[in-house]
Design a protein around this motif. Structure first.
Motif, short mmCIF file in Angstrom:
data_model
loop_
_atom_site.label_atom_id
_atom_site.label_comp_id
_atom_site.label_asym_id
_atom_site.label_seq_id
_atom_site.Cartn_x
_atom_site.Cartn_y
_atom_site.Cartn_z
N ARG A 94 49.39 40.33 38.97
CA ARG A 94 49.86 40.84 37.69
C ARG A 94 49.13 40.33 36.46
N PRO A 95 48.59 39.09 36.45
CA PRO A 95 47.95 38.62 35.21
C PRO A 95 46.78 39.51 34.79
N ILE A 96 46.65 39.67 33.47
CA ILE A 96 45.54 40.42 32.87
C ILE A 96 44.70 39.42 32.09
N TYR A 97 43.39 39.54 32.20
CA TYR A 97 42.47 38.57 31.63
C TYR A 97 41.50 39.22 30.65
N ARG A 98 41.11 38.46 29.64
CA ARG A 98 40.05 38.90 28.74
C ARG A 98 38.69 38.48 29.28
N SER A 99 38.68 37.57 30.22
CA SER A 99 37.46 37.07 30.81
C SER A 99 37.28 37.62 32.22
N ARG A 100 36.11 38.18 32.48
CA ARG A 100 35.82 38.71 33.82
C ARG A 100 35.80 37.58 34.85
N SER A 101 35.26 36.44 34.48
CA SER A 101 35.17 35.34 35.43
C SER A 101 36.55 34.80 35.79
N ALA A 102 37.48 34.76 34.83
CA ALA A 102 38.84 34.30 35.14
C ALA A 102 39.53 35.28 36.10
N ALA A 103 39.33 36.57 35.87
CA ALA A 103 39.91 37.57 36.77
C ALA A 103 39.27 37.48 38.16
N GLN A 104 37.97 37.24 38.21
CA GLN A 104 37.29 37.09 39.50
C GLN A 104 37.81 35.86 40.24
N ASP A 105 38.12 34.80 39.50
CA ASP A 105 38.73 33.62 40.12
C ASP A 105 40.06 33.98 40.77
N ARG A 106 40.84 34.85 40.12
CA ARG A 106 42.13 35.28 40.68
C ARG A 106 41.89 36.10 41.95
N VAL A 107 40.92 37.00 41.93
CA VAL A 107 40.57 37.79 43.12
C VAL A 107 40.19 36.84 44.26
N ASN A 108 39.35 35.86 43.96
CA ASN A 108 38.92 34.91 44.99
C ASN A 108 40.10 34.12 45.53
N LEU A 109 41.03 33.74 44.65
CA LEU A 109 42.22 32.99 45.09
C LEU A 109 43.08 33.84 46.02
N ILE A 110 43.31 35.09 45.65
CA ILE A 110 44.11 35.99 46.49
C ILE A 110 43.44 36.16 47.86
N ASN A 111 42.14 36.42 47.85
CA ASN A 111 41.41 36.64 49.10
C ASN A 111 41.35 35.36 49.94
N ARG A 112 41.30 34.21 49.29
CA ARG A 112 41.25 32.94 50.01
C ARG A 112 42.48 32.73 50.88
N TRP A 113 43.64 33.17 50.39
CA TRP A 113 44.90 32.91 51.10
C TRP A 113 45.38 34.12 51.89
N GLY A 114 44.51 35.06 52.19
CA GLY A 114 44.87 36.13 53.12
C GLY A 114 45.14 37.48 52.50
N GLY A 115 45.13 37.58 51.18
CA GLY A 115 45.29 38.89 50.54
C GLY A 115 43.96 39.63 50.55
N HIS A 116 43.97 40.86 50.09
CA HIS A 116 42.75 41.64 49.96
C HIS A 116 42.78 42.25 48.57
N ALA A 117 41.99 41.70 47.66
CA ALA A 117 42.01 42.15 46.28
C ALA A 117 40.59 42.45 45.80
N VAL A 118 40.50 43.31 44.79
CA VAL A 118 39.24 43.63 44.13
C VAL A 118 39.43 43.44 42.63
N LEU A 119 38.32 43.33 41.92
CA LEU A 119 38.33 43.17 40.48
C LEU A 119 38.39 44.54 39.81
N MET A 120 39.31 44.69 38.87
CA MET A 120 39.45 45.95 38.12
C MET A 120 39.11 45.69 36.65
N GLU A 121 38.58 46.70 35.97
CA GLU A 121 38.20 46.59 34.56
C GLU A 121 38.72 47.80 33.80
N CYS A 122 39.15 47.57 32.55
CA CYS A 122 39.51 48.71 31.70
C CYS A 122 39.03 48.44 30.28
N THR A 123 38.87 49.49 29.53
CA THR A 123 38.51 49.40 28.13
C THR A 123 39.63 50.07 27.34
#
Length: 141
Positions: free
Chosen positions: A67-96
Motif C-alpha cells: 500500500r505505501p506510495i513513494y516519491r522515490s523510485r529507489s524507496a519503492a524498489q526497496d519495498r518490491v525487493n522486501l516483498i519478493n524476499r519474503w515470498g511475495g511476487h511484486a513489481v514496481l509501478m509508476e504513475c504521473t
C-alpha cells in the motif's frame, strides 16, 4: 514532472476469486490492496535475524504490504525487493499524477456522471423506439 511509485503484488490468474482485480496494459494482473499472509508453519529462514535488526525483537511472520506510495523510485524498489524476499511476487509501478484544482476536478466528475446518465437514457430511448417500431410493423399487417 512529478512521478509516484509503489510496489504491486502480481497475482496468478488462477488465484482470481473476486472483483478486486485490476488489469494493466502490460498484461500483469494485480489484486487491488492485496496484503497476503502466509499459512506456513514457521517463519522463513532469516526472518528472526531480520526482525532483530529491524525492530530489536521477534515478530510473527507476515508478507509486507504493497500500500505505501513513494516519491522515490529507489524507496519503492526497496519495498518490491522486501516483498519478493519474503515470498511475495511484486513489481514496481509508476504513475504521473495530473494536478488540477478541486473545483475543476469536481466539474470533470460531474460531467462524467452526466455523460453516464445520458448514455443510460439513450439506451432506454433506443429500446422504446425498437418496441414502437415492432408494434407499428405488427399493426400494419
Amino acid at each position: 514532472m512529478n512521478r509516484l511509485y509503489k510496489a504491486a503484488y502480481v497475482i496468478d490468474e488462477e488465484q482470481i476469486w473476486d472483483d478486486d482485480i485490476e488489469m494493466y496494459g502490460d498484461g500483469y494482473i494485480f489484486r487491488v490492496d492485496a496484503n497476503p499472509t502466509t499459512e506456513a508453519e514457521g517463519a522463513p529462514e532469516g526472518w528472526d535475524e531480520y526482525c532483530e535488526d529491524k525492530w530489536g525483537e521477534p515478530h510473527e511472520f507476515f508478507i509486507p504490504s504493497d500500500r505505501p506510495i513513494y516519491r522515490s523510485r529507489s524507496a519503492a524498489q526497496d519495498r518490491v525487493n522486501l516483498i519478493n524476499r519474503w515470498g511475495g511476487h511484486a513489481v514496481l509501478m509508476e504513475c504521473t499524477p495530473e494536478w488540477t484544482t478541486v473545483a475543476q476536478a469536481n466539474a470533470w466528475r460531474k460531467l462524467d456522471r452526466l455523460a453516464d446518465r445520458m448514455l443510460t437514457a439513450q439506451k432506454k430511448v433506443d429500446a422504446l423506439h425498437a418496441q414502437y417500431s415492432e408494434i407499428a410493423r405488427g399493426a400494419a399487417l
